[in-house]
Scaffold this motif. Structure first.
Motif, PDB file in Angstrom:
ATOM      1  N   ASP A 205       0.868  -1.178   0.000  1.00  0.00           N
ATOM      2  CA  ASP A 205       0.000   0.000   0.000  1.00  0.00           C
ATOM      3  C   ASP A 205       0.907   1.231   0.000  1.00  0.00           C
ATOM      4  O   ASP A 205       1.638   1.474   0.969  1.00  0.00           O
ATOM      5  CB  ASP A 205      -0.901  -0.021   1.238  1.00  0.00           C
ATOM      6  CG  ASP A 205      -1.804   1.207   1.309  1.00  0.00           C
ATOM      7  OD1 ASP A 205      -1.861   1.982   0.330  1.00  0.00           O
ATOM      8  OD2 ASP A 205      -2.453   1.394   2.361  1.00  0.00           O
ATOM      9  N   GLU A 206       0.893   1.996  -1.086  1.00  0.00           N
ATOM     10  CA  GLU A 206       1.790   3.138  -1.229  1.00  0.00           C
ATOM     11  C   GLU A 206       1.023   4.455  -1.173  1.00  0.00           C
ATOM     12  O   GLU A 206       0.045   4.649  -1.901  1.00  0.00           O
ATOM     13  CB  GLU A 206       2.545   3.046  -2.560  1.00  0.00           C
ATOM     14  CG  GLU A 206       3.453   1.836  -2.691  1.00  0.00           C
ATOM     15  CD  GLU A 206       4.596   1.879  -1.700  1.00  0.00           C
ATOM     16  OE1 GLU A 206       5.079   2.988  -1.364  1.00  0.00           O
ATOM     17  OE2 GLU A 206       5.023   0.782  -1.248  1.00  0.00           O
ATOM     18  N   PRO A 207       1.456   5.375  -0.312  1.00  0.00           N
ATOM     19  CA  PRO A 207       0.805   6.688  -0.262  1.00  0.00           C
ATOM     20  C   PRO A 207       1.188   7.517  -1.487  1.00  0.00           C
ATOM     21  O   PRO A 207       2.255   7.336  -2.076  1.00  0.00           O
ATOM     22  CB  PRO A 207       1.377   7.304   1.013  1.00  0.00           C
ATOM     23  CG  PRO A 207       2.708   6.664   1.173  1.00  0.00           C
ATOM     24  CD  PRO A 207       2.549   5.258   0.663  1.00  0.00           C
ATOM     25  N   VAL A 208       0.307   8.428  -1.862  1.00  0.00           N
ATOM     26  CA  VAL A 208       0.577   9.299  -3.012  1.00  0.00           C
ATOM     27  C   VAL A 208       1.379  10.501  -2.506  1.00  0.00           C
ATOM     28  O   VAL A 208       0.842  11.579  -2.240  1.00  0.00           O
ATOM     29  CB  VAL A 208      -0.736   9.749  -3.681  1.00  0.00           C
ATOM     30  CG1 VAL A 208      -0.443  10.539  -4.953  1.00  0.00           C
ATOM     31  CG2 VAL A 208      -1.620   8.554  -3.994  1.00  0.00           C
ATOM     32  N   ASN A 209       2.694  10.304  -2.350  1.00  0.00           N
ATOM     33  CA  ASN A 209       3.540  11.362  -1.803  1.00  0.00           C
ATOM     34  C   ASN A 209       4.794  11.603  -2.627  1.00  0.00           C
ATOM     35  O   ASN A 209       5.676  12.365  -2.219  1.00  0.00           O
ATOM     36  CB  ASN A 209       3.943  11.024  -0.356  1.00  0.00           C
ATOM     37  CG  ASN A 209       4.677   9.694  -0.261  1.00  0.00           C
ATOM     38  OD1 ASN A 209       4.994   9.075  -1.272  1.00  0.00           O
ATOM     39  ND2 ASN A 209       4.944   9.259   0.964  1.00  0.00           N
ATOM     40  N   GLY A 210       4.887  10.946  -3.788  1.00  0.00           N
ATOM     41  CA  GLY A 210       6.040  11.147  -4.652  1.00  0.00           C
ATOM     42  C   GLY A 210       7.282  10.391  -4.238  1.00  0.00           C
ATOM     43  O   GLY A 210       8.322  10.497  -4.905  1.00  0.00           O
ATOM     44  N   ASP A 211       7.231   9.619  -3.169  1.00  0.00           N
ATOM     45  CA  ASP A 211       8.384   8.855  -2.702  1.00  0.00           C
ATOM     46  C   ASP A 211       8.390   7.489  -3.392  1.00  0.00           C
ATOM     47  O   ASP A 211       7.464   6.693  -3.213  1.00  0.00           O
ATOM     48  CB  ASP A 211       8.307   8.676  -1.187  1.00  0.00           C
ATOM     49  CG  ASP A 211       9.554   8.013  -0.614  1.00  0.00           C
ATOM     50  OD1 ASP A 211      10.399   7.560  -1.409  1.00  0.00           O
ATOM     51  OD2 ASP A 211       9.676   7.965   0.620  1.00  0.00           O
ATOM     52  N   PRO A 212       9.425   7.187  -4.207  1.00  0.00           N
ATOM     53  CA  PRO A 212       9.431   5.927  -4.963  1.00  0.00           C
ATOM     54  C   PRO A 212       9.819   4.709  -4.137  1.00  0.00           C
ATOM     55  O   PRO A 212       9.730   3.582  -4.640  1.00  0.00           O
ATOM     56  CB  PRO A 212      10.467   6.194  -6.052  1.00  0.00           C
ATOM     57  CG  PRO A 212      11.426   7.150  -5.415  1.00  0.00           C
ATOM     58  CD  PRO A 212      10.592   8.026  -4.520  1.00  0.00           C
ATOM     59  N   THR A 213      10.234   4.889  -2.891  1.00  0.00           N
ATOM     60  CA  THR A 213      10.661   3.749  -2.091  1.00  0.00           C
ATOM     61  C   THR A 213       9.459   3.019  -1.500  1.00  0.00           C
ATOM     62  O   THR A 213       8.347   3.553  -1.436  1.00  0.00           O
ATOM     63  CB  THR A 213      11.590   4.199  -0.958  1.00  0.00           C
ATOM     64  OG1 THR A 213      10.884   5.118  -0.100  1.00  0.00           O
ATOM     65  CG2 THR A 213      12.826   4.892  -1.523  1.00  0.00           C
ATOM     66  N   HIS A 214       9.696   1.802  -1.052  1.00  0.00           N
ATOM     67  CA  HIS A 214       8.643   0.976  -0.455  1.00  0.00           C
ATOM     68  C   HIS A 214       8.150   1.625   0.834  1.00  0.00           C
ATOM     69  O   HIS A 214       8.939   2.094   1.659  1.00  0.00           O
ATOM     70  CB  HIS A 214       9.205  -0.413  -0.162  1.00  0.00           C
ATOM     71  CG  HIS A 214       8.170  -1.469   0.103  1.00  0.00           C
ATOM     72  ND1 HIS A 214       7.352  -1.450   1.216  1.00  0.00           N
ATOM     73  CD2 HIS A 214       7.833  -2.580  -0.612  1.00  0.00           C
ATOM     74  CE1 HIS A 214       6.548  -2.509   1.182  1.00  0.00           C
ATOM     75  NE2 HIS A 214       6.822  -3.211   0.085  1.00  0.00           N
ATOM     76  N   SER A 215       6.837   1.655   1.002  1.00  0.00           N
ATOM     77  CA  SER A 215       6.260   2.309   2.178  1.00  0.00           C
ATOM     78  C   SER A 215       6.457   1.504   3.446  1.00  0.00           C
ATOM     79  O   SER A 215       6.319   2.036   4.555  1.00  0.00           O
ATOM     80  CB  SER A 215       4.752   2.513   1.955  1.00  0.00           C
ATOM     81  OG  SER A 215       4.091   1.254   1.863  1.00  0.00           O
ATOM     82  N   GLY A 216       6.739   0.204   3.288  1.00  0.00           N
ATOM     83  CA  GLY A 216       6.815  -0.674   4.450  1.00  0.00           C
ATOM     84  C   GLY A 216       5.497  -1.288   4.837  1.00  0.00           C
ATOM     85  O   GLY A 216       5.425  -2.128   5.735  1.00  0.00           O
ATOM     86  N   ALA A 217       4.415  -0.914   4.132  1.00  0.00           N
ATOM     87  CA  ALA A 217       3.086  -1.453   4.409  1.00  0.00           C
ATOM     88  C   ALA A 217       2.747  -2.507   3.366  1.00  0.00           C
ATOM     89  O   ALA A 217       2.108  -2.227   2.348  1.00  0.00           O
ATOM     90  CB  ALA A 217       2.037  -0.343   4.405  1.00  0.00           C
ATOM     91  N   SER A 218       3.200  -3.730   3.574  1.00  0.00           N
ATOM     92  CA  SER A 218       2.937  -4.828   2.633  1.00  0.00           C
ATOM     93  C   SER A 218       1.566  -5.440   2.901  1.00  0.00           C
ATOM     94  O   SER A 218       1.209  -5.721   4.046  1.00  0.00           O
ATOM     95  CB  SER A 218       4.024  -5.904   2.740  1.00  0.00           C
ATOM     96  OG  SER A 218       5.266  -5.402   2.312  1.00  0.00           O
ATOM     97  N   ILE A 219       0.831  -5.626   1.825  1.00  0.00           N
ATOM     98  CA  ILE A 219      -0.518  -6.199   1.925  1.00  0.00           C
ATOM     99  C   ILE A 219      -0.451  -7.721   1.878  1.00  0.00           C
ATOM    100  O   ILE A 219      -1.065  -8.410   2.691  1.00  0.00           O
ATOM    101  CB  ILE A 219      -1.400  -5.670   0.774  1.00  0.00           C
ATOM    102  CG1 ILE A 219      -1.494  -4.136   0.839  1.00  0.00           C
ATOM    103  CG2 ILE A 219      -2.780  -6.301   0.812  1.00  0.00           C
ATOM    104  CD1 ILE A 219      -2.170  -3.541  -0.388  1.00  0.00           C
ATOM    105  N   ALA A 220       0.265  -8.251   0.894  1.00  0.00           N
ATOM    106  CA  ALA A 220       0.382  -9.699   0.734  1.00  0.00           C
ATOM    107  C   ALA A 220       1.756 -10.008   0.155  1.00  0.00           C
ATOM    108  O   ALA A 220       2.380  -9.188  -0.519  1.00  0.00           O
ATOM    109  CB  ALA A 220      -0.711 -10.225  -0.185  1.00  0.00           C
ATOM    110  N   ARG A 221       2.218 -11.243   0.420  1.00  0.00           N
ATOM    111  CA  ARG A 221       3.580 -11.593   0.002  1.00  0.00           C
ATOM    112  C   ARG A 221       3.678 -13.104  -0.189  1.00  0.00           C
ATOM    113  O   ARG A 221       3.010 -13.879   0.516  1.00  0.00           O
ATOM    114  CB  ARG A 221       4.600 -11.122   1.054  1.00  0.00           C
ATOM    115  CG  ARG A 221       6.046 -11.363   0.687  1.00  0.00           C
ATOM    116  CD  ARG A 221       6.978 -10.832   1.761  1.00  0.00           C
ATOM    117  NE  ARG A 221       6.908  -9.375   1.865  1.00  0.00           N
ATOM    118  CZ  ARG A 221       7.564  -8.653   2.777  1.00  0.00           C
ATOM    119  NH1 ARG A 221       8.283  -9.275   3.704  1.00  0.00           N
ATOM    120  NH2 ARG A 221       7.470  -7.346   2.785  1.00  0.00           N
ATOM    121  N   GLY A 222       4.533 -13.522  -1.124  1.00  0.00           N
ATOM    122  CA  GLY A 222       4.773 -14.955  -1.358  1.00  0.00           C
ATOM    123  C   GLY A 222       6.045 -15.134  -2.163  1.00  0.00           C
ATOM    124  O   GLY A 222       6.491 -14.201  -2.843  1.00  0.00           O
TER     125      GLY A 222
END
Length: 225
Positions: A205-222
């Motif tokens: 889940d990425e906020p609309v703030n212009g920051d291209p890095t990972h937000s750290g808020a992962s929704i799902a992973r595998g």
């Protein structure tokens, strides 16, 4: 009164030219007409109304390989059995040809593009704590390169937008593949990306703030395997 040869009846069902004797016999023989009608129903059921489309080369390669296997197989039928099965074999040949065309059209819906690829690896996307979303990821090898197909169905509320990443197995490096809009999406992979190293699929889940890095808020992973 002798009935028509089964081969002649099969040719009539296929719309081929029949001998005058066969046509005369059909005018007076109900049993032979019924057999032709049955065979004609089979043929009509596999007629392809849509225009034929040119399949990719690998489709024909697969067909040629199956033909070679059939030629190498040991013959099984006796002559009497062959004659008894001949009408259905002829009609079956027409059905098989139509099935090949239908199969090709199924993978070529846009007049020649081949969207399907060879499956290389899959991953089950499990929800991370605080999220209720699960899905799958499939890595495919297509004619134009490798593609990661991500499916994450369900109404998942996010603060910004969902972004798809490939993360190294030691979780120290990552590559952004793009934004996931809707329940599914396909993402082209860089040609030199080592998927054995970057094997973890992550949706965040990425906020609309212009920051291209990972937000750290992962929704799902595998992890691809």
């Amino acid at each position: 009164m002798p009935h028509s040869d089964p081969e002649d009846l099969a040719l009539v069902a296929l719309g081929e030219d029949a001998s005058p004797a066969t046509l005369e016999h059909l005018d007076i023989c109900v049993l032979c007409r019924d057999e032709v009608a049955t065979l004609t129903d089979v043929v009509d059921g596999v007629r392809v109304p849509a225009p034929l489309q040119r399949p990719p080369a690998r489709v024909w390669e697969g067909i040629e390989a199956q033909i070679e296997q059939a030629r190498a197989a040991e013959p099984i039928a006796l002559e009497s059995r062959r004659r008894r099965r001949l009408p259905l074999l002829l009609v079956g040949a027409a059905a098989a040809g139509a099935a090949v065309v239908l199969g090709v059209q199924a993978i070529l819906p846009d007049g020649g593009a081949d969207p399907a690829g060879v499956e290389l690896a899959t991953a089950t996307l499990d929800p991370l704590p605080g999220w209720d979303a699960a899905g799958t990821a499939v890595l495919e090898d297509r004619d134009d390169g490798r593609v990661l197909r991500v499916d994450l169905p369900g109404d998942v509320p996010v603060e910004g937008y969902r972004e798809v990443w490939l993360i190294s197995t030691d979780l120290t490096s990552l590559v952004s593949l793009g934004v996931l809009t809707g329940d599914s999406g396909s993402f082209d992979l860089p040609a030199d990306l080592d998927v054995t190293e970057f094997a973890v699929v992550d949706v965040s889940d990425e906020p609309v703030n212009g920051d291209p890095t990972h937000s750290g808020a992962s929704i799902a992973r595998g992890e691809l395997a």
